[in-house]
Scaffold this motif. Structure first.
Motif, PDB file in Angstrom:
ATOM      1  N   ASP A 327       0.817   0.075  12.665  1.00  0.00           N
ATOM      2  CA  ASP A 327       0.442  -0.756  11.526  1.00  0.00           C
ATOM      3  C   ASP A 327       0.524  -0.041  10.184  1.00  0.00           C
ATOM      4  OD1 ASP A 327       0.019  -2.795  13.294  1.00  0.00           O
ATOM      5  OD2 ASP A 327      -2.157  -2.574  13.353  1.00  0.00           O
ATOM      6  N   ILE A 328       0.112   1.210  10.127  1.00  0.00           N
ATOM      7  CA  ILE A 328       0.059   1.886   8.829  1.00  0.00           C
ATOM      8  C   ILE A 328       1.431   1.950   8.176  1.00  0.00           C
ATOM      9  CG2 ILE A 328      -0.339   4.125   7.712  1.00  0.00           C
ATOM     10  CD1 ILE A 328      -2.796   4.455   9.462  1.00  0.00           C
ATOM     11  N   SER A 329       2.454   2.304   8.936  1.00  0.00           N
ATOM     12  CA  SER A 329       3.796   2.372   8.354  1.00  0.00           C
ATOM     13  C   SER A 329       4.267   0.999   7.892  1.00  0.00           C
ATOM     14  CB  SER A 329       4.786   2.964   9.359  1.00  0.00           C
ATOM     15  OG  SER A 329       4.865   2.161  10.531  1.00  0.00           O
ATOM     16  N   ARG A 330       3.901  -0.047   8.639  1.00  0.00           N
ATOM     17  CA  ARG A 330       4.289  -1.401   8.246  1.00  0.00           C
ATOM     18  C   ARG A 330       3.619  -1.808   6.934  1.00  0.00           C
ATOM     19  NH1 ARG A 330       3.793  -4.884  13.908  1.00  0.00           N
ATOM     20  NH2 ARG A 330       5.582  -3.967  14.983  1.00  0.00           N
ATOM     21  N   TYR A 331       2.324  -1.537   6.834  1.00  0.00           N
ATOM     22  CA  TYR A 331       1.596  -1.932   5.631  1.00  0.00           C
ATOM     23  C   TYR A 331       2.067  -1.138   4.413  1.00  0.00           C
ATOM     24  CZ  TYR A 331      -1.611  -3.999   9.091  1.00  0.00           C
ATOM     25  OH  TYR A 331      -2.158  -4.707  10.125  1.00  0.00           O
ATOM     26  N   ILE A 332       2.393   0.130   4.614  1.00  0.00           N
ATOM     27  CA  ILE A 332       2.916   0.928   3.501  1.00  0.00           C
ATOM     28  C   ILE A 332       4.240   0.348   3.012  1.00  0.00           C
ATOM     29  CG2 ILE A 332       3.945   3.170   2.906  1.00  0.00           C
ATOM     30  CD1 ILE A 332       1.778   4.494   4.607  1.00  0.00           C
ATOM     31  N   GLU A 333       5.099  -0.042   3.932  1.00  0.00           N
ATOM     32  CA  GLU A 333       6.382  -0.625   3.543  1.00  0.00           C
ATOM     33  C   GLU A 333       6.173  -1.923   2.763  1.00  0.00           C
ATOM     34  OE1 GLU A 333      10.241  -1.116   2.774  1.00  0.00           O
ATOM     35  OE2 GLU A 333       9.319   0.682   3.650  1.00  0.00           O
ATOM     36  N   LEU A 334       5.219  -2.749   3.191  1.00  0.00           N
ATOM     37  CA  LEU A 334       4.936  -3.980   2.459  1.00  0.00           C
ATOM     38  C   LEU A 334       4.392  -3.683   1.068  1.00  0.00           C
ATOM     39  CD1 LEU A 334       3.366  -6.156   5.299  1.00  0.00           C
ATOM     40  CD2 LEU A 334       5.565  -6.538   4.161  1.00  0.00           C
ATOM     41  N   MET A 335       3.588  -2.629   0.942  1.00  0.00           N
ATOM     42  CA  MET A 335       3.102  -2.226  -0.381  1.00  0.00           C
ATOM     43  C   MET A 335       4.269  -1.805  -1.268  1.00  0.00           C
ATOM     44  SD  MET A 335       0.526   0.865  -1.502  1.00  0.00           S
ATOM     45  CE  MET A 335       1.796   2.120  -1.178  1.00  0.00           C
ATOM     46  N   LYS A 336       5.194  -1.030  -0.736  1.00  0.00           N
ATOM     47  CA  LYS A 336       6.349  -0.574  -1.506  1.00  0.00           C
ATOM     48  C   LYS A 336       7.198  -1.748  -1.977  1.00  0.00           C
ATOM     49  CE  LYS A 336       8.696   2.838   0.192  1.00  0.00           C
ATOM     50  NZ  LYS A 336       9.415   3.633   1.205  1.00  0.00           N
ATOM     51  N   GLN A 337       7.242  -2.803  -1.168  1.00  0.00           N
ATOM     52  CA  GLN A 337       8.016  -3.992  -1.535  1.00  0.00           C
ATOM     53  C   GLN A 337       7.284  -4.898  -2.511  1.00  0.00           C
ATOM     54  OE1 GLN A 337       9.143  -6.041   2.068  1.00  0.00           O
ATOM     55  NE2 GLN A 337      10.135  -4.234   2.954  1.00  0.00           N
ATOM     56  N   GLY A 338       6.013  -4.594  -2.790  1.00  0.00           N
ATOM     57  CA  GLY A 338       5.217  -5.422  -3.684  1.00  0.00           C
ATOM     58  C   GLY A 338       4.605  -6.633  -3.025  1.00  0.00           C
ATOM     59  N   ARG A 339       4.725  -6.732  -1.701  1.00  0.00           N
ATOM     60  CA  ARG A 339       4.198  -7.895  -0.986  1.00  0.00           C
ATOM     61  C   ARG A 339       2.770  -7.687  -0.502  1.00  0.00           C
ATOM     62  NH1 ARG A 339       8.768  -8.491   3.400  1.00  0.00           N
ATOM     63  NH2 ARG A 339       7.481 -10.251   4.122  1.00  0.00           N
ATOM     64  N   LEU A 340       2.288  -6.456  -0.567  1.00  0.00           N
ATOM     65  CA  LEU A 340       0.916  -6.137  -0.177  1.00  0.00           C
ATOM     66  C   LEU A 340       0.395  -5.085  -1.171  1.00  0.00           C
ATOM     67  CD1 LEU A 340      -1.144  -6.794   2.134  1.00  0.00           C
ATOM     68  CD2 LEU A 340      -0.353  -4.697   3.243  1.00  0.00           C
ATOM     69  N   PRO A 341       0.077  -5.504  -2.396  1.00  0.00           N
ATOM     70  CA  PRO A 341      -0.232  -4.550  -3.472  1.00  0.00           C
ATOM     71  C   PRO A 341      -1.641  -3.948  -3.373  1.00  0.00           C
ATOM     72  CG  PRO A 341      -0.430  -6.782  -4.302  1.00  0.00           C
ATOM     73  CD  PRO A 341       0.085  -6.901  -2.883  1.00  0.00           C
ATOM     74  N   VAL A 342      -1.922  -3.318  -2.242  1.00  0.00           N
ATOM     75  CA  VAL A 342      -3.256  -2.748  -2.039  1.00  0.00           C
ATOM     76  C   VAL A 342      -3.526  -1.567  -2.959  1.00  0.00           C
ATOM     77  CG1 VAL A 342      -3.494  -3.540   0.343  1.00  0.00           C
ATOM     78  CG2 VAL A 342      -2.349  -1.355  -0.124  1.00  0.00           C
ATOM     79  N   ASP A 343      -2.471  -0.977  -3.530  1.00  0.00           N
ATOM     80  CA  ASP A 343      -2.688   0.128  -4.466  1.00  0.00           C
ATOM     81  C   ASP A 343      -3.404  -0.343  -5.724  1.00  0.00           C
ATOM     82  OD1 ASP A 343      -0.318  -1.332  -4.847  1.00  0.00           O
ATOM     83  OD2 ASP A 343       0.641   0.285  -5.955  1.00  0.00           O
TER      84      ASP A 343
END
Length: 375
Positions: A327-343
């Motif tokens: 999961d962690i790698s998946r969520y990081i990739e979504l963050m990088k794409q701007g689809r999961l802006p948890v940062d």
């Protein structure tokens, strides 16, 4: 080796912590990693309500304890038998050190690892060992990590290797808040495209759940909290509607807005009153999921008949029912794409010496994720 670490020696002390100072920055002796263990230089660590619940006594743990569990860093040294990590690797710490062999682990549910739960409760590494000491006593580990420190010795099963070149402050978020909040949405509840969602409690986990619901394609994502600042933040992050749960008729407001309630409600505050609201705003046939970790003596009651007559489901979600290496790698990739802006949840950067003041700020509910930058 000698390292600086944040040590809690007494829980339940009076606030403000800036004055009572329950957490002491001490120089402790950290053992070298043994079989299956890794020495990590902690680069960034987040303040979480799971830490705060140990400080205020609502989550009893053996003391003294070296706190901290949501963190990222660099591998410095590996113990015998460790082959998955090498010095220089970037890693995210995970606070359930899954053994890989118990029944939950063998069923693909490492968040429920039985030996991991036992060792976390006992304040040890999963091996049963303690690697932190003063001249006169052992210092207990916080959920196998103890990340509010310059360095930590952890089980290799408490780490996930990260290939992406991202700031450690962002990576630290994925050790708890993101995998718990997003995981509750996509793993535990399995939110469906076009469904309606309510999130009750807008801390780091709640806001992560909100972002997870948006990413999952929910048509309505409703944010509920007692703090108006958090409601404003939720709207900025994409919530379709917000409600203040201090309003006596908040349940009626949400039901009216949703024409009967939501398909999925997530309680992330760890408070019985919040779970009352979550269950009440869940529609007939809907699912209520809680990630809360209240005091063990707190009880939740509800109309028994609703489970049958309304076909409601009440579920618990620990660490977002996650498989960290997946999961962690998946969520990081979504963050990088701007689809999961948890940062965007990062609200404050502090030093280790400011940790008591940081927990005062966290307790107010005005901050999402406060990050200790170790450099």
């Amino acid at each position: 080796m000698k390292v600086k670490s944040a040590i809690l020696r007494a829980s339940g002390v009076q606030k403000p912590y800036a004055k009572s100072r329950p957490i002491h920055i001490e120089t402790v002796e950290l053992d070298s990693p043994e079989v299956g263990e890794v020495l990590v230089q902690i680069k960034a660590a987040s303040l979480c309500h799971s830490d705060l619940s140990v400080i205020d006594g609502s989550r009893p743990r053996p003391l003294p304890m070296a706190l901290g569990h949501e963190a990222a860093g660099i591998v410095v040294e590996v113990g015998a038998g460790v082959t998955a990590f090498s010095p220089g690797d970037k890693v995210v710490c995970v606070f359930v050190p899954s053994c890989g062999h118990c029944i939950p682990c063998s069923e693909g549910r490492p968040a429920l690892c039985e030996p991991g739960a036992v060792s976390n409760g006992a304040g040890t590494l999963i091996s049963g060992s303690i690697r932190i000491h003063t001249e006169t006593e052992d210092v207990n580990h916080h959920v196998g990590v103890s990340a509010f420190a310059e360095y930590a010795v952890v089980s290799e099963n408490s780490l996930v290797k990260i290939e992406e070149d991202l700031p450690f402050e962002k990576l630290a978020l994925f050790g708890c808040a993101v995998i718990t909040g997003v995981g509750a949405v996509v793993n535990t509840a399995n939110v469906k495209l076009g469904s309606t969602v309510a999130v009750i409690g807008l801390g780091g986990i709640g806001l992560s759940a909100l972002l997870g619901a948006i990413a999952a394609g929910a048509s309505e994502v409703i944010a509920i909290d007692i703090n108006d600042k958090k409601l404003v933040q939720a709207k900025e992050l994409g919530a379709t509607a917000v409600f203040n749960s201090r309003d006596e008729d908040v349940v009626e407001q949400v039901k009216k807005y949703t024409n009967g309630g939501v398909d999925y409600a997530f309680e992330t505050a760890g408070a019985v009153a919040a779970l009352d609201v979550a269950y009440a705003v869940t529609k007939r046939g809907g699912i209520t999921t809680t990630t809360g970790l209240p005091h063990p003596e707190h009880q939740f009651s509800f109309p028994y008949v609703t489970l049958t007559a309304e076909e409601k489901t009440l579920k618990g979600s620990y660490v977002g029912s996650c498989v960290p290496k997946r999961d962690i790698s998946r969520y990081i990739e979504l963050m990088k794409q701007g689809r999961l802006p948890v940062d965007e949840l990062m609200s404050n950067i502090i030093t280790l010496e400011d940790i008591n003041e940081g927990f005062d700020l966290l307790a107010t509910g005005d901050s999402s994720r406060i990050i200790i930058k170790m450099d």
